[in-house]
Design a protein around this motif. Sequence first.
Motif, short mmCIF file in Angstrom:
data_model
loop_
_atom_site.label_atom_id
_atom_site.label_comp_id
_atom_site.label_asym_id
_atom_site.label_seq_id
_atom_site.Cartn_x
_atom_site.Cartn_y
_atom_site.Cartn_z
N VAL A 223 0.84 -1.20 0.00
CA VAL A 223 0.00 0.00 0.00
C VAL A 223 0.88 1.26 0.00
O VAL A 223 0.68 2.18 -0.80
CB VAL A 223 -0.94 -0.03 1.23
N ASN A 224 1.89 1.26 0.87
CA ASN A 224 2.77 2.45 0.96
C ASN A 224 3.52 2.71 -0.33
O ASN A 224 3.62 3.85 -0.77
CB ASN A 224 3.79 2.26 2.09
N ASN A 225 4.05 1.65 -0.95
CA ASN A 225 4.81 1.85 -2.19
C ASN A 225 3.96 2.45 -3.29
O ASN A 225 4.39 3.35 -4.01
CB ASN A 225 5.40 0.52 -2.68
N LEU A 226 2.72 1.94 -3.41
CA LEU A 226 1.85 2.45 -4.49
C LEU A 226 1.48 3.91 -4.24
O LEU A 226 1.49 4.74 -5.15
CB LEU A 226 0.60 1.59 -4.63
N ILE A 227 1.17 4.23 -2.97
CA ILE A 227 0.79 5.62 -2.68
C ILE A 227 2.01 6.53 -2.83
O ILE A 227 1.91 7.64 -3.38
CB ILE A 227 0.17 5.74 -1.26
N GLU A 272 9.39 -5.07 -13.41
CA GLU A 272 10.63 -5.86 -13.37
C GLU A 272 11.60 -5.23 -12.36
O GLU A 272 11.56 -4.03 -12.13
CB GLU A 272 11.32 -5.85 -14.75
N LYS A 273 12.49 -6.07 -11.86
CA LYS A 273 13.44 -5.60 -10.85
C LYS A 273 14.35 -4.51 -11.42
O LYS A 273 14.88 -4.68 -12.53
CB LYS A 273 14.28 -6.78 -10.39
N PHE A 274 14.52 -3.44 -10.71
CA PHE A 274 15.40 -2.31 -11.04
C PHE A 274 14.93 -1.50 -12.25
O PHE A 274 15.62 -0.60 -12.70
CB PHE A 274 16.85 -2.73 -11.31
N TYR A 275 13.77 -1.85 -12.84
CA TYR A 275 13.36 -1.13 -14.05
C TYR A 275 12.84 0.27 -13.70
O TYR A 275 12.01 0.43 -12.83
CB TYR A 275 12.28 -1.90 -14.82
N ARG A 276 13.35 1.28 -14.39
CA ARG A 276 12.87 2.64 -14.22
C ARG A 276 12.68 3.25 -15.60
O ARG A 276 13.48 3.01 -16.50
CB ARG A 276 13.88 3.48 -13.42
N ILE A 277 11.63 4.05 -15.76
CA ILE A 277 11.38 4.65 -17.07
C ILE A 277 12.43 5.75 -17.33
O ILE A 277 12.82 6.45 -16.40
CB ILE A 277 9.96 5.24 -17.12
N GLY A 289 13.89 1.53 -8.49
CA GLY A 289 13.30 0.53 -9.39
C GLY A 289 12.93 -0.75 -8.66
O GLY A 289 12.68 -1.79 -9.27
N LEU A 290 12.90 -0.69 -7.33
CA LEU A 290 12.58 -1.90 -6.55
C LEU A 290 11.11 -1.94 -6.13
O LEU A 290 10.54 -3.01 -5.94
CB LEU A 290 13.42 -1.91 -5.28
N GLY A 291 10.51 -0.73 -5.96
CA GLY A 291 9.17 -0.62 -5.38
C GLY A 291 8.12 -1.49 -6.05
O GLY A 291 7.47 -2.31 -5.39
N LEU A 292 7.95 -1.32 -7.36
CA LEU A 292 6.88 -2.05 -8.04
C LEU A 292 7.20 -3.54 -8.18
O LEU A 292 6.31 -4.38 -8.19
CB LEU A 292 6.61 -1.44 -9.42
N TYR A 293 8.50 -3.84 -8.29
CA TYR A 293 8.91 -5.25 -8.35
C TYR A 293 8.46 -5.95 -7.06
O TYR A 293 7.88 -7.04 -7.09
CB TYR A 293 10.44 -5.32 -8.50
N LEU A 294 8.70 -5.25 -5.95
CA LEU A 294 8.33 -5.80 -4.66
C LEU A 294 6.80 -5.90 -4.54
O LEU A 294 6.27 -6.90 -4.05
CB LEU A 294 8.91 -4.91 -3.55
#
Length: 330
Positions: A223-227, A272-277, A289-294
């Motif tokens: 929840v925290n990462n998405l917000i 994906e791990k470490f992926y950033r736009i 780039g870890l937040g969404l992977y997690l």
Amino acid sequence: MDIFTKKRLAIASIVYWLLLAYIIVALVWWFIALEKQNDRMAQYKFSELKLDDPAFQIKYQAIADEEHIKDVQYIGEGATFLIVILIASIFVYQAVRRQIRLQYQQENFMMAITHELKTPIAVAKLNLETLLKYSLSDEKKLKMLQATLQETNRLNTLVSNILVSSQLEGGRYRMAKEELELSDLVKTAVSEFRNRFPDRPWQCEVESEIDINGDPLLLQILVNNLIENAIKYSPKEAPITIKLLQKNRTILFQVIDEGPGIPGNEKKQIFEKFYRIGNETTRTTKGTGLGLYLCKKIVEDHNGQIKVTDNLPRGSNFMVSFTVKHTHEQ
Ligand code: ADP
């Protein structure tokens, strides 16, 4: 990817394809040479036959049959060899490319993480030193303490993201499975964010009494990462909507922002791990780039699904869905 890495990758690819082409040409050459040899052998054997031999017909047929069998054998062996080489080479090529990409992303991650760890520590240290040295007005003190708290929170999120991802990957994290009220967890998280960012317009549509069987720490990180991403990637004055609802056996959690959104082709890659736009030089936002992977890992460990769609007219809509085993009515 920097120019040096791109060049190295291009050279490695060219050498690889040249070697593969050489192997295929050698294989074709070997096939032609064997075919010619086979033909010459048959011609020689035919020339050794005597026309007045009573078994001429039988012997002639035997030589022709032998030549045909050898033809089939060479074609079979050659084709098998070719298919094995092609499959293996595609496999190796993909594995090497994946490895190089991961190595590049890891280097990026190390650079980002060094920066990410040092900045909040430096800011917090400076703020605390200033508070100790000078007697400031209450308003200024409060501002500084809030800023320090924000940096500490960032550090906290970063450290738990790193620790939890490595523990989850190594199978060392013992996931708790307990009945908990997701509505409470989301409401508490939103009220904490409201306190931290009081100037943001927050829209919270959270249904009460939605229960889930899961790990409270992991769900909180999710929840925290998405917000936090919604805050990080959208303008300060843009509203953030948080929704939690349950329809039959499906729980749906959504974090909607009005930022730049995610381009279509990157909607999968961001998990994906470490992926950033973008790339390290053009990027202005901080992150690893870890937040969404997690997030994806946590959702999957709770047998759920996560995806992102476009929010209209702008922004992104992160949707997490879980299926519950028992509904309230049961
Ligand atoms: P980080 O935020 O540390 O870079 P994440 O894994 O949380 O890592 O996000 C991966 C990438 O996805 C980010 O670098 C960003 O480019 C993009 N992204 C994530 N959330 C959003 C959002 N709400 N809006 C726009 N882009 C986003």
